[in-house]
Design a protein around this motif. Structure first.
Motif, short mmCIF file in Angstrom:
data_model
loop_
_atom_site.label_atom_id
_atom_site.label_comp_id
_atom_site.label_asym_id
_atom_site.label_seq_id
_atom_site.Cartn_x
_atom_site.Cartn_y
_atom_site.Cartn_z
N UNK A 1 35.58 -31.76 34.52
CA UNK A 1 36.80 -32.58 34.42
C UNK A 1 37.03 -33.03 32.98
N UNK A 2 35.96 -33.48 32.34
CA UNK A 2 36.07 -33.94 30.96
C UNK A 2 36.42 -32.80 30.01
N UNK A 3 35.79 -31.64 30.22
CA UNK A 3 36.07 -30.47 29.37
C UNK A 3 37.53 -30.06 29.54
N UNK A 4 37.97 -30.01 30.79
CA UNK A 4 39.35 -29.55 31.06
C UNK A 4 40.37 -30.46 30.38
N UNK A 5 40.14 -31.78 30.47
CA UNK A 5 41.10 -32.71 29.88
C UNK A 5 41.04 -32.67 28.34
N UNK A 6 39.83 -32.46 27.81
CA UNK A 6 39.70 -32.38 26.35
C UNK A 6 40.43 -31.14 25.83
N UNK A 7 40.30 -30.03 26.56
CA UNK A 7 41.02 -28.81 26.15
C UNK A 7 42.53 -29.06 26.21
N UNK A 8 42.95 -29.80 27.23
CA UNK A 8 44.37 -30.12 27.38
C UNK A 8 44.82 -30.95 26.17
N UNK A 9 44.00 -31.92 25.79
CA UNK A 9 44.33 -32.77 24.65
C UNK A 9 44.43 -31.95 23.36
N UNK A 10 43.67 -30.85 23.30
CA UNK A 10 43.69 -30.00 22.11
C UNK A 10 44.79 -28.94 22.19
N UNK A 11 45.54 -28.96 23.27
CA UNK A 11 46.61 -27.96 23.44
C UNK A 11 46.09 -26.59 23.82
N UNK A 12 44.88 -26.55 24.38
CA UNK A 12 44.31 -25.26 24.78
C UNK A 12 44.30 -25.14 26.31
N UNK A 13 45.44 -25.35 26.89
CA UNK A 13 45.51 -25.34 28.35
C UNK A 13 45.34 -23.95 28.96
N UNK A 14 45.38 -22.93 28.10
CA UNK A 14 45.25 -21.55 28.62
C UNK A 14 43.79 -21.15 28.85
#
Lengths: 288, 383
Positions: free
Chosen positions: A74-87
């Protein structure tokens, strides 16, 4: 179906000969590809692939503890989202102990919150890393080191916890069961899971040569027997719609599956009959 | 700078808003719940652009924080008491994995019996986890230390998580005047976090959180020790920069009239404000007393403490925690680091029991005429 040549789990890891968990990861990563971050619960997989300073992982990998892969993911997914790496594909792997028992709360939380991740439970039906102790996923009648068969015991006396249906009760968009012996079916499911917007859960049967007691060369054969006997059904639930993804033309008697493994060797006719009855009911219920 | 009247939880939340963490996984617990709520309000009103994760437990809050921090972003969470205890396992993981997470902790007693009121047993019990621990005396200091914690934790020579502790209810729920810094000043003090070392990125795959054997384990643990020791200088530098930008002065310890004191009271957190007032009162009555407040408990400022107490003959340690049969943790630390002083331990205020001037006067009397080393104040002790 296209099987990419590229490997993201390097050979030379410390898995047993015939290890099914390594196959789970190899196939899943062939499907999800380079643009993936992997999270793993403590267990066989993590221990055999990351003995410092070596690593078998060709994609980013993180392990924190036994019971928290869902939360770490969950934390990794949201951090990637924050970095704009949602793909980036976020895939968490946990054994049955780390998923069905000690990690259940953390997975439940991750699923309920709707994170865009795929959780793959590699189910070998006991705590194999610590030496074959029963888990909530151990099937009725299996002998383990904490549910041993004996003069007054037929082994595990509780039925297997139905984890895929617990996940289904969360109302997540994609749930599937799979088997390492049906790689195309599994990889199709990984594809659907990683393409799903939101949480996806795959529960894959992983025969364990050490814990189940069979020759390393038989891993695939045993996995196939599990499916052909109806002991391990293959299905998916996509946006609430249930579908059997493989239906054996003629179901084999479950005794063929049971007699192939040391963990069931002690069972008498009565117990085998009881398991057959259980499997028959399960198949009827699922329409197999 | 804007001066406003607010509680310490609001002050801390303002610090978090100004620090702009990318990910905040949080689970509510009394008396820290307000921080979770204020941050939720910031997000709801567009005042803070962050990934706010409403996790299902504190264990998952810390686990998600480790996942996020390991992906290379600024990460914050807040908790208290049972929540901190529930995190215990993963607190060690956060430090060992060198994840510079910042966490607020409202100091609250530990069950059993269940009690929501203040003492410091919760965070003191986590002192060996590898986290830096700062104890604030009020909301302003909690705000300042929260901002400073990000800067220190994320420093490439430290890379350890940091905990900012404040006394539950006594401070969390007290209104006071707080200077809330301007965003542009905070941006100058605390630029965006750019991880120098490995983090989870498909372009540069790394494995983090490996297993290891005896060949490497001890080296990794020693790495935490080295970082903890190095953090002293980094904290001092950060405080200097903080003063230049915001004008407020901070140090690893606070001392009051220690130079000529014969007896020095030593403690953590808000109780020291009570003691400070009483030092003046006691001095009027001819008692040569002083006060030393340990702001940074980990790293433990041994040198500064030794220097500050060098002229005293007795140290009266007042603390809200206990290692049963052995006195409190601060007492044990002082016994380890301070030589040639008579050190007497006073366990006070557990579970929020009132600490009044008469409590501190009793400490003074028992320090002047000690009958034993470990003293429980405020209850009738068995002899």
């Amino acid at each position: 179906m296209d099987f990419p040549k590229e490997e993201f789990l390097a050979p030379g890891h410390r898995g047993c000969a015939g290890c099914g968990a390594a196959l789970v990861v190899r196939l899943a990563l062939k499907q999800s590809g380079k643009n993936t971050v992997v999270i793993a619960a403590t267990g066989c997989l993590e221990v055999m692939t990351t003995p410092y300073p070596e690593t078998a992982w060709e994609v980013p990998f993180i392990h924190v503890a036994f019971e928290n892969a869902g939360a770490v993911a969950s934390g990794v997914e949201r951090a990637l989202k924050a970095q704009g790496k949602e793909d980036v594909n976020v895939i968490a792997f946990g054994g049955d102990g780390g998923s069905v028992d000690i990690g259940l709360q953390s997975i439940s939380g991750a699923m309920e919150r709707g994170h865009n991740l795929t959780y793959i439970c590699y189910d070998n039906e006991a705590y194999m890393n610590t030496g074959i102790q029963r888990s909530g996923a151990t099937p009725w009648g299996a002998s383990t080191t904490t549910s041993p068969s004996g003069s007054v015991s037929y082994g595990e006396d509780k039925p297997k916890k139905n984890m895929p249906m617990i996940m289904a009760a969360h109302g997540i968009p994609y749930i599937a069961t799979a088997s390492i012996s049906y790689p195309e079916d599994f990889m199709q499911k990984v594809k659907k899971a990683t393409e799903t917007k939101g949480p996806a859960y795959i529960h894959i049967n992983q025969p364990c040569t050490t814990g189940w007691g069979f020759e390393p060369a038989k891993t695939i054969e045993i996995g196939r027997l599990g499916v052909e006997t109806g002991f391990w059904p293959l299905y998916e639930i996509e946006n609430g719609e249930f579908r059997v993804t493989y239906r054996p033309t003629e179901r084999k008697p479950v005794v063929e599956y049971l007699k192939s493994q040391k963990r069931f060797k002690h069972l008498g006719e009565d117990e085998v009959e009881k398991i057959q009855e259980y499997v028959d009911n399960q198949c009827e219920e699922l329409g197999i | 700078m804007t001066k406003k009247v607010m509680t310490a939880t609001a002050a801390i939340s303002n610090a978090v808003r100004l620090a702009k963490p990318d990910v905040i996984p949080v689970y509510p617990i009394t008396p820290m719940t307000k921080v979770a709520e204020y941050i939720a309000d910031y997000v709801a009103n567009g005042e803070l652009d962050t990934e706010y994760i409403r996790v299902e437990s504190e264990h998952s809050a810390m686990s998600a924080a480790i996942g996020a921090s390991s992906t290379g972003v600024r990460t914050y969470t807040a908790t208290s008491s049972q929540g901190l205890m529930y995190m215990h396992e993963v607190l060690f993981a956060a430090a060992g994995m060198r994840a510079p997470i910042v966490m607020g902790d409202a100091n609250r007693s530990i069950s059993s019996p269940l009690c929501i009121m203040n003492d410091q047993q919760d965070s003191i019990t986590q002192r060996d986890a590898g986290w830096m621990q700062f104890y604030a005396k009020d909301g302003q200091e909690a705000l300042d230390l929260t901002l400073t914690s990000f800067k220190v934790a994320e420093n490439e020579n430290v890379l350890l998580p940091a905990m900012v502790c404040i006394d539950g209810f006594i401070i969390t729920h007290t209104n006071e005047i707080v200077d809330v810094p301007e965003q542009e000043d905070v941006d100058r003090f605390l630029p965006p976090y750019v991880p120098k070392y490995s983090y989870l990125d498909p372009e540069k795959p790394v494995t983090v959180g490996s297993m290891t054997d005896s060949k490497y384990y001890m080296d990794a643990r020693y790495g935490v020790e080295v970082a903890m020791n190095k953090s002293v200088k980094v904290i001092e530098d950060a405080f200097k920069e903080f003063k230049d930008i915001f004008g407020r002065e901070h140090d690893l310890i606070e001392t009051y009239k220690c130079e000529d004191a014969d007896i020095i009271f030593i403690g953590l957190g808000s109780v020291c404000s009570t003691v400070k007032v009483l030092v003046d009162e006691m001095r009027e009555k001819g008692e040569k007393v002083g006060m030393l407040r340990v702001v940074s408990y980990r790293p433990f400022p041994s040198e500064k403490i030794n220097e500050a107490v060098k002229n005293a003959s007795k140290l009266a340690v007042i603390e809200k925690d206990i290692s049963f049969g052995m006195g409190g943790a601060l007492y044990q630390d002082l016994k380890t680091t301070v030589e040639g002083k008579e050190i007497i331990d006073f366990v006070i205020g557990l579970g929020g029991r009132d600490i009044t001037p008469s409590t501190i006067y009793e400490v003074l009397e028992r320090t002047k005429n000690p009958s034993k080393i470990i003293n429980w104040i405020g209850i009738e002790e068995d002899d």
